[in-house]
Design an enzyme around this catalytic site. Sequence first.
Site, PDB file in Angstrom:
ATOM      1  N   GLU A 184      -8.208  -7.596  13.145  1.00 32.87           N
ATOM      2  CA  GLU A 184      -8.691  -7.827  11.778  1.00 32.87           C
ATOM      3  C   GLU A 184      -8.376  -9.255  11.357  1.00 32.87           C
ATOM      4  O   GLU A 184      -7.201  -9.595  11.167  1.00 32.87           O
ATOM      5  CB  GLU A 184      -8.040  -6.835  10.800  1.00 32.87           C
ATOM      6  CG  GLU A 184      -8.367  -5.376  11.102  1.00 32.87           C
ATOM      7  CD  GLU A 184      -7.604  -4.399  10.231  1.00 32.87           C
ATOM      8  OE1 GLU A 184      -8.003  -3.221  10.187  1.00 32.87           O
ATOM      9  OE2 GLU A 184      -6.602  -4.804   9.589  1.00 32.87           O
ATOM     10  N   HIS A 217      -6.012  -9.730   8.111  1.00 31.94           N
ATOM     11  CA  HIS A 217      -4.724  -9.037   7.974  1.00 31.94           C
ATOM     12  C   HIS A 217      -3.581  -9.869   8.548  1.00 31.94           C
ATOM     13  O   HIS A 217      -3.612 -10.258   9.719  1.00 31.94           O
ATOM     14  CB  HIS A 217      -4.795  -7.693   8.703  1.00 31.94           C
ATOM     15  CG  HIS A 217      -3.523  -6.904   8.673  1.00 31.94           C
ATOM     16  ND1 HIS A 217      -3.198  -6.046   7.652  1.00 31.94           N
ATOM     17  CD2 HIS A 217      -2.478  -6.851   9.545  1.00 31.94           C
ATOM     18  CE1 HIS A 217      -2.022  -5.486   7.901  1.00 31.94           C
ATOM     19  NE2 HIS A 217      -1.566  -5.968   9.046  1.00 31.94           N
ATOM     20  N   HIS A 267       1.411  -2.379   5.587  1.00 34.95           N
ATOM     21  CA  HIS A 267       1.260  -2.635   4.154  1.00 34.95           C
ATOM     22  C   HIS A 267       2.275  -1.841   3.331  1.00 34.95           C
ATOM     23  O   HIS A 267       2.697  -2.298   2.265  1.00 34.95           O
ATOM     24  CB  HIS A 267      -0.149  -2.262   3.697  1.00 34.95           C
ATOM     25  CG  HIS A 267      -1.200  -3.249   4.075  1.00 34.95           C
ATOM     26  ND1 HIS A 267      -1.457  -4.392   3.347  1.00 34.95           N
ATOM     27  CD2 HIS A 267      -2.075  -3.273   5.106  1.00 34.95           C
ATOM     28  CE1 HIS A 267      -2.450  -5.066   3.899  1.00 34.95           C
ATOM     29  NE2 HIS A 267      -2.841  -4.408   4.974  1.00 34.95           N
ATOM     30  N   ASP A 278      -3.906  -8.698   2.998  1.00 37.16           N
ATOM     31  CA  ASP A 278      -5.296  -8.858   3.427  1.00 37.16           C
ATOM     32  C   ASP A 278      -5.921  -9.906   2.521  1.00 37.16           C
ATOM     33  O   ASP A 278      -5.871  -9.774   1.283  1.00 37.16           O
ATOM     34  CB  ASP A 278      -6.071  -7.544   3.295  1.00 37.16           C
ATOM     35  CG  ASP A 278      -5.567  -6.459   4.235  1.00 37.16           C
ATOM     36  OD1 ASP A 278      -4.972  -6.798   5.277  1.00 37.16           O
ATOM     37  OD2 ASP A 278      -5.777  -5.272   3.928  1.00 37.16           O
ATOM     38  N   ARG A 300       0.856  -1.199   0.000  1.00 41.41           N
ATOM     39  CA  ARG A 300       0.000   0.000   0.000  1.00 41.41           C
ATOM     40  C   ARG A 300       0.888   1.244   0.000  1.00 41.41           C
ATOM     41  O   ARG A 300       1.619   1.482   0.971  1.00 41.41           O
ATOM     42  CB  ARG A 300      -0.895  -0.009   1.236  1.00 41.41           C
ATOM     43  CG  ARG A 300      -1.872   1.169   1.332  1.00 41.41           C
ATOM     44  CD  ARG A 300      -2.700   1.049   2.616  1.00 41.41           C
ATOM     45  NE  ARG A 300      -3.416  -0.221   2.662  1.00 41.41           N
ATOM     46  CZ  ARG A 300      -3.967  -0.720   3.778  1.00 41.41           C
ATOM     47  NH1 ARG A 300      -3.858  -0.067   4.928  1.00 41.41           N
ATOM     48  NH2 ARG A 300      -4.613  -1.875   3.729  1.00 41.41           N
TER      49      ARG A 300
END
EC number: 3.4.13.22
Length: 202
Positions: free
Chosen positions: A181, A184, A116, A123, A71
């Site tokens: 999460e 993740h 990320h 994910d 990311r």
Amino acid sequence: MEIGFTFLDEIVHGVRWDAKYATWDNFTGKPVDGYEVNRIVGTYELAESLLKAKELAATQGYGLLLWDGYRPKRAVNCFMQWAAQPENNLTKESYYPNIDRTEMISKGYVASKSSHSRGSAIDLTLYRLDTGELVPMGSRFDFMDERSHHAANGISCNEAQNRRRLRSIMENSGFEAYSLEWWHYVLRDEPYPNSYFDFPVK
């Protein structure tokens, strides 16, 4: 592409993906800065460990569906700016019905520096190889609520079992879970633990 990074599908052949932040189907309600194509990037080390996870999942009758990998920092900045904007309720019901968007950071769902951006976080979820259907996990991707926590109450036995199955596959392939999460995971021995990259996904 930055040296040391690759499109994950070029290493993990046959993996499915849906790069949510390259689409309108995410909590911001629009494509996110830095995602110029619907593909998923990561470090070569991430790809090799994901290949192991894919093979392990296949022995149990499951495949991997990826939602996000590397990311760019500009995407993280986009999230931070979005979280500071006045509420417009466009995605609240679907992604964060029980909190204010300003609470996303304090509650650990959005971070100013994301794992990320180091290129070794992923994910993902599982799907059944025989039907192609996603397995039920008790909440959708990016659902910012206690229901998405690994220790969540209120999910079915089947959903909890599916989360445990994904966690076992990933932990046995070199990844660590994130308690808030279920989707993740971060590579345990990531190659760039102190580097945050900003090249676009294209």
